[in-house]
Design an enzyme around this catalytic site. Structure first.
Site, short mmCIF file in Angstrom:
data_model
loop_
_atom_site.label_atom_id
_atom_site.label_comp_id
_atom_site.label_asym_id
_atom_site.label_seq_id
_atom_site.Cartn_x
_atom_site.Cartn_y
_atom_site.Cartn_z
N ASP A 104 0.82 -1.19 0.00
CA ASP A 104 0.00 0.00 0.00
C ASP A 104 0.86 1.26 0.00
OD1 ASP A 104 -2.74 1.16 0.39
OD2 ASP A 104 -1.86 1.90 2.25
N GLU A 146 14.94 -15.34 -0.36
CA GLU A 146 15.34 -16.43 0.53
C GLU A 146 14.30 -17.55 0.58
OE1 GLU A 146 16.05 -14.78 4.36
OE2 GLU A 146 17.36 -13.18 3.60
#
Length: 529
Positions: A210, A267
């Site tokens: 956002d 990751e």
């Protein structure tokens, strides 16, 4: 079958169709008139059958709900209004079992005033470490009492500053219940990395970020110099983005944040992604957010903002493809969301508006990249003129005008009267539904082969046959002033934005948004092979 890297050899998000769920208004399982996690979970098979690849869920975190969840008090829990953390886990698990990816909404520009950090800031003294997590400032030296630190105005109307009892002011580019973080404080960045990991560990496939362009402000917090308008533009209300002096938006430092987040997502397995809500001023500035080491995608609001015009649509396509091509990015396309007037109504409403909405949607779905759908658009829902006593949007509350409630009315599932199967019982939901929605329920449209729902299912199924194999090159075709036409791989797309029928080029009709008989009627689109 959902698009994914195993079946296409590409990241799943590059050509995905993502369905936005506004939790309050999607499905209510417990009968309190507000949608919830269990409601979402029970309706997931419907979304699988619709033919989307992923869901994006607007905020469901602990929140006082002043801005319906975009004022977050705890980023690592579920608000009791929507259920529990276990309910969220069950929803994610069910979605994955159905082949759907899950994108959660992240709100990093501001928190709620009820967040523990802000409560600590209010209790602490000016200049304290607690206040340094937010943007607290004094009045300008020598200025009259009650003068805010600068001339910035809130997107929701009024001052962007609120004064606390000791005389300092805090910045809120949105509602006064949404204080902006100071992203120059490393504690803020560290906290949000922890939030990312929390939801990634729980199975989130990505994040919609956002106000991604708003995290950093110019360090000086100088006045802006726009003389003709004092209110900054952001996500609502969104109008013409003429170039403006905007020291509160799109600062270069934001890109360091997203490079760090990119490394965190890398990751995790499964091509985790994130998409930016970045209201930038040019296609080129938007493209900076999707450089290879930053966001996966950014919302392309130019498509949403374009008027019903072949030339306007053509310009958006050309400008977007040129901009994302510079950085090797993946474009996105969207026509509606929880912040804007539904596109059936924007395009004129009634039969004309619905015809144009279907044609624009079909055109969008043929373009390379990914598409985002907003809940209820597959039913052809129009904007609702919500009575003032039922409006709860902070923009309306602060200004007494407009607001976004009309696109957030709970969607109808079944039956002939409100609440149309939205939840158990017979009471109206949190925003009342219109009396004339019986023909727009999922139940009614599923039994109608000519319904908007049937059209969406056909279009999404047909799109799947070429979305990942047609390539990313778009060849624009000249078929007349009022006609948008382009070729992508084996598919030719023609959209008639004029008032007269036009002759179609050679080819077999794969799909049309309305009746086609040798000529393409006004407000209609067609895919040809």
């Amino acid at each position: 079958m959902a698009l994914n890297d195993q079946t296409t050899g590409q990241e799943w998000w590059r050509h995905a169709v993502t369905y936005q769920i506004y939790p309050r208004s999607f499905a209510d399982a417990n009968g309190d008139g507000v949608g919830d996690m269990l409601g979402i979970t029970t309706r997931l098979p419907y979304l699988r059958d619709l033919g989307v690849d992923a869901i994006w869920i607007s905020p469901f975190y602990t929140s006082p709900q002043h801005d319906h969840g975009y004022d977050v008090a705890d980023y690592c829990d579920v608000d009791p209004l929507f259920g529990t953390l276990a309910d969220a886990d069950a929803m994610i698990s069910k979605a994955h079992a159905l082949g759907l990816k899950v994108i959660v909404d992240l709100v990093p520009n501001h928190s709620s005033t009820e967040h523990a950090w802000f409560q600590a800031a209010l209790a602490a003294a000016p200049g304290s470490p607690e206040r340094a997590r937010y943007i607290f400032r004094d009045s300008p030296e020598g200025a009259p009492e009650g003068t805010p630190p600068n001339n910035w105005m809130s997107v929701f109307g009024g001052l962007a500053w609120t004064q606390v009892p000791d005389g300092q002011w805090y910045l809120h580019l949105f509602d006064s219940s949404q204080p902006d973080f100071d992203w120059r404080n490393p504690e803020v960045g560290d906290m949000f990395v922890d939030v990312l990991r929390f939801w990634l560990d729980r199975g989130a496939d990505g994040f919609r970020v956002d106000v991604a362009h708003g995290l950093f402000k110019e360090a000086s917090l100088r006045d802006h110099t726009n003389e003709d308008a004092t209110e900054p533009t952001a996500d609502v209300p969104m109008v013409d983005r003429a170039l403006r002096d905007e020291p509160m938006w799109d600062q270069p430092e934001v890109h360091d944040v997203y490079r760090r987040w990119h490394r965190v997502l890398a990751e995790y397995d499964g091509d985790r992604m994130f998409v930016a809500e970045a209201w930038t001023q040019t296609p080129e500035s938007m493209a900076r957010y999707i450089r290879p080491d930053e966001f996966s995608q950014a919302f392309n609001f130019a498509w949403l903002l374009a008027p019903w015009s072949a030339s306007a649509f053509s310009d958006v396509i050309t400008d977007t493809m040129d901009a994302v091509g510079i950085v090797g990015g993946s474009p996105t396309w969207v026509l509606s969301n929880h912040d804007v007037i539904r596109h059936v109504t924007r395009y004129g409403g009634g039969e004309v508006g619905l015809a144009r909405a279907k044609a624009a949607t079909m055109t969008m779905l043929a373009l390379p990249g990914s598409a985002y759908l907003y809940q209820g658009e597959e039913l052809g829902l129009p904007e609702v003129d919500v009575a003032d006593e039922f409006r709860t949007d902070p923009f309306f509350i602060r200004t007494g005008e407009g607001g976004r409630d009309g696109c957030r009315v709970p969607i109808p599932w079944s039956g002939t009267t409100a609440p149309y199967g939205f939840g158990p019982g017979s009471d109206q939901p949190w925003i009342p539904q219109p009396d004339d929605w019986a023909t727009l329920t999922v139940e009614a449209e599923e039994s109608d082969e000519e319904s908007t729902l049937a059209f969406y299912r056909q279009a999404l199924a047909a799109r799947r046959t070429f979305a990942t194999t047609a390539g990313d090159d778009v060849e624009m075709l000249d078929l007349g002033t009022d006609v948008l036409a382009f070729r992508r791989g084996p598919v030719t797309v023609v959209l008639n934005c004029g008032i007269d029928a036009v002759r179609l080029p050679a080819g077999d009709v794969l799909l049309a948004s309305g009746p086609v008989d040798g000529k393409l009627p006004a407000n209609t689109a067609v895919w040809l092979s």
